[in-house]
Motif scaffolding. Sequence first.
Motif, short mmCIF file in Angstrom:
data_model
loop_
_atom_site.label_atom_id
_atom_site.label_comp_id
_atom_site.label_asym_id
_atom_site.label_seq_id
_atom_site.Cartn_x
_atom_site.Cartn_y
_atom_site.Cartn_z
N VAL A 90 0.85 -1.19 0.00
CA VAL A 90 0.00 0.00 0.00
C VAL A 90 0.90 1.25 0.00
CG1 VAL A 90 -0.33 -0.06 2.55
CG2 VAL A 90 -1.98 1.15 1.10
N VAL A 91 0.55 2.21 -0.85
CA VAL A 91 1.34 3.44 -0.93
C VAL A 91 0.70 4.49 -0.03
CG1 VAL A 91 2.24 5.24 -2.48
CG2 VAL A 91 2.08 2.87 -3.27
N LEU A 92 1.46 4.94 0.97
CA LEU A 92 0.90 5.87 1.95
C LEU A 92 1.62 7.21 1.88
CD1 LEU A 92 0.40 3.28 4.81
CD2 LEU A 92 -1.34 4.26 3.30
N GLU A 132 11.43 -6.38 -4.80
CA GLU A 132 10.13 -7.07 -4.76
C GLU A 132 8.99 -6.09 -5.01
OE1 GLU A 132 11.18 -10.82 -1.86
OE2 GLU A 132 9.94 -9.19 -1.06
N GLU A 133 9.12 -4.91 -4.39
CA GLU A 133 8.08 -3.88 -4.50
C GLU A 133 7.91 -3.45 -5.96
OE1 GLU A 133 9.39 -0.59 -2.16
OE2 GLU A 133 7.79 0.72 -2.87
N GLN A 134 9.03 -3.31 -6.65
CA GLN A 134 8.95 -2.86 -8.05
C GLN A 134 8.44 -3.98 -8.94
OE1 GLN A 134 11.07 -3.49 -10.90
NE2 GLN A 134 10.31 -1.81 -12.18
N PRO A 148 8.54 11.93 -12.49
CA PRO A 148 9.52 11.02 -13.08
C PRO A 148 8.86 9.81 -13.74
CG PRO A 148 9.30 10.55 -10.74
CD PRO A 148 8.31 11.64 -11.06
N GLU A 149 7.51 9.77 -13.75
CA GLU A 149 6.85 8.50 -14.08
C GLU A 149 5.83 8.61 -15.21
OE1 GLU A 149 6.02 6.39 -10.51
OE2 GLU A 149 4.43 5.21 -11.43
N LEU A 150 6.09 7.82 -16.28
CA LEU A 150 5.15 7.76 -17.40
C LEU A 150 4.03 6.79 -17.05
CD1 LEU A 150 4.66 8.30 -20.54
CD2 LEU A 150 5.90 6.16 -20.90
N ALA A 183 9.25 2.03 -9.13
CA ALA A 183 9.08 1.92 -7.67
C ALA A 183 10.45 1.70 -7.05
CB ALA A 183 8.14 0.78 -7.32
N GLY A 184 10.50 1.79 -5.73
CA GLY A 184 11.79 1.65 -5.05
C GLY A 184 12.50 3.00 -5.09
N THR A 185 12.98 3.43 -3.95
CA THR A 185 13.60 4.76 -3.88
C THR A 185 14.87 4.71 -3.03
OG1 THR A 185 11.40 5.74 -3.95
CG2 THR A 185 13.17 7.17 -3.17
N GLN A 186 15.92 5.36 -3.49
CA GLN A 186 17.06 5.65 -2.62
C GLN A 186 17.70 6.96 -3.06
OE1 GLN A 186 20.78 3.27 -3.05
NE2 GLN A 186 19.46 1.79 -4.12
N GLY A 225 4.84 10.48 -0.80
CA GLY A 225 4.47 9.17 -0.24
C GLY A 225 5.46 8.11 -0.64
N GLY A 226 5.16 6.88 -0.25
CA GLY A 226 6.06 5.77 -0.60
C GLY A 226 5.34 4.44 -0.43
N GLY A 227 5.86 3.45 -1.11
CA GLY A 227 5.25 2.12 -1.09
C GLY A 227 5.61 1.36 0.18
N ILE A 228 4.57 0.84 0.86
CA ILE A 228 4.77 0.08 2.10
C ILE A 228 4.56 -1.41 1.78
CG2 ILE A 228 3.99 -0.19 4.51
CD1 ILE A 228 5.06 2.69 3.65
N PHE A 243 -5.36 15.69 -6.75
CA PHE A 243 -4.72 15.34 -8.03
C PHE A 243 -3.35 14.67 -7.86
CE2 PHE A 243 -7.97 18.39 -8.90
CZ PHE A 243 -8.60 17.82 -9.98
N TYR A 244 -2.83 14.67 -6.64
CA TYR A 244 -1.57 13.94 -6.38
C TYR A 244 -1.82 12.45 -6.62
CZ TYR A 244 1.69 11.36 -3.34
OH TYR A 244 2.59 10.43 -2.84
N THR A 245 -0.90 11.81 -7.33
CA THR A 245 -1.01 10.40 -7.75
C THR A 245 -2.15 10.14 -8.75
OG1 THR A 245 -2.24 9.67 -5.79
CG2 THR A 245 0.16 9.41 -5.71
C1 ISJ Z 1 4.37 7.95 -4.17
C2 ISJ Z 1 5.46 8.52 -4.68
O1 ISJ Z 1 6.34 7.88 -5.52
C3 ISJ Z 1 6.11 6.56 -5.98
C4 ISJ Z 1 6.58 5.58 -5.01
C5 ISJ Z 1 7.88 5.09 -5.05
C6 ISJ Z 1 8.38 4.18 -3.94
O2 ISJ Z 1 7.59 3.73 -3.14
O3 ISJ Z 1 9.59 3.93 -3.86
C7 ISJ Z 1 8.73 5.43 -6.10
C8 ISJ Z 1 8.28 6.13 -7.17
C9 ISJ Z 1 6.85 6.43 -7.31
O4 ISJ Z 1 6.24 5.42 -8.05
C10 ISJ Z 1 5.77 9.96 -4.42
O5 ISJ Z 1 6.74 10.46 -5.00
O6 ISJ Z 1 5.05 10.61 -3.65
#
Ligand code: ISJ
Length: 361
Positions: free
Chosen positions: A110-112, A192-194, A156-158, A173-176, A332-335, A276-278
């Motif tokens: 879930v993305v929170l 895994e998330e991606q 950053p996302e198409l 998905a996936g962030t660092q 936000g980010g993926g949980i 409108f976010y997301t």
């Molecule tokens: C939800 C966001 O980004 C999304 C979530 C990501 C993640 O969980 O790592 C990475 C890129 C996006 O798909 C955001 O930027 O607010």
Amino acid sequence: METHLLQNLPFAVYRKPNEDKVRAILQNDTTLHHCVDFSEKGFVFAPFNAASSPILLQPESVLEEDYLPGKVSNANVENLSPLGENGKEIHMDLVIRGIKEIEKGNLKKVVLSRKLEVKCDKLPMDLFRELLGRYPTAFCYLWYHPKVGMWLGASPELLLSVRNKQLYTSSIAGTQVFNGEENPIWGKKELEEQDMVTHYITEALENKVTDVRVSGTKSVRAGNLWHLGTNISGRIKDMALSPIIKALHPTPAVCGLPQKLSQKFILEHENYDREFYTGFLGELNRKEQVGRSDNPRNQENAAYKLVRNTTQLFVNLRCMQIDGNTATLYVGGGITRASDPEKEWQETVEKSGTLLKVIFD
Ligand SMILES: C=C(O[C@@H]1C=C(C(=O)O)C=C[C@H]1O)C(=O)O
């Protein structure tokens, strides 16, 4: 463009990733149009909640200009953010609730998210120009409708690109944090998330698209961040755009898995409206003239132009709403089961840096 803003009329001004051309879509009255079935032509601005209908700006005048932004300094966001740990407890508590729901077996991902407000004294067009210089690989935009408000972002996302029947999409998905390295190392959680996003997209396109091709997964830079990305392409079978958009949005990159249950969790537990976010935004059914050959010696072909139908939609991320001198940023980010609440908080802080740099630098 600026006159349009002064007259309080709706517009969208944007630049696509890795392009120099800035395009403005101007609507000459304040009517609020909606997209019914994505067969319309214009600039679409869709909310996260797929139950609400997307807004359509009608391209009554279109301006185009090559714009080469100057170099920008690389500000350090830690020194710029006046926000410290504001909202940390609340966000971590939300993440913990998300992890518990996953542990119960009700959700896989879930993305929170959260929003944060800052004072912003810069003019919207100046902010937009700075986005262009700072984020050449992003979809940068400024959008306004007097009945809805003003939004700005560098996505950053198409979500979807369609040229005639050829379709491209991406799974991000996936962030660092980017620390100057060429090849970041990814952990199991991010991989895994991606992968979940890639699977969802390929399954969603089944029966709608043929010749599906899935690229290898690679690291993609987005300002001060890295993400994991996979490109997906195919040919649309004989069908309209609407079922394809409906099958994709909202992807697990911004919502979760299973889709309906994660969306329900988000609507019930994030204590604010994402608006409108997301959601997604971009050109819908634009008639694009393309030469058959780029070779100047090929006179016959150069004179023969093809018109193709283009739709290019981006996910509304790294964005904010502007109201007077208040900017509201959304992050936000993926949980997943493997999430650490403290790290998830930190990820939202880093994502907020994309726009905070532009506001405070
Ligand atoms: C939800 C966001 O980004 C999304 C979530 C990501 C993640 O969980 O790592 C990475 C890129 C996006 O798909 C955001 O930027 O607010």
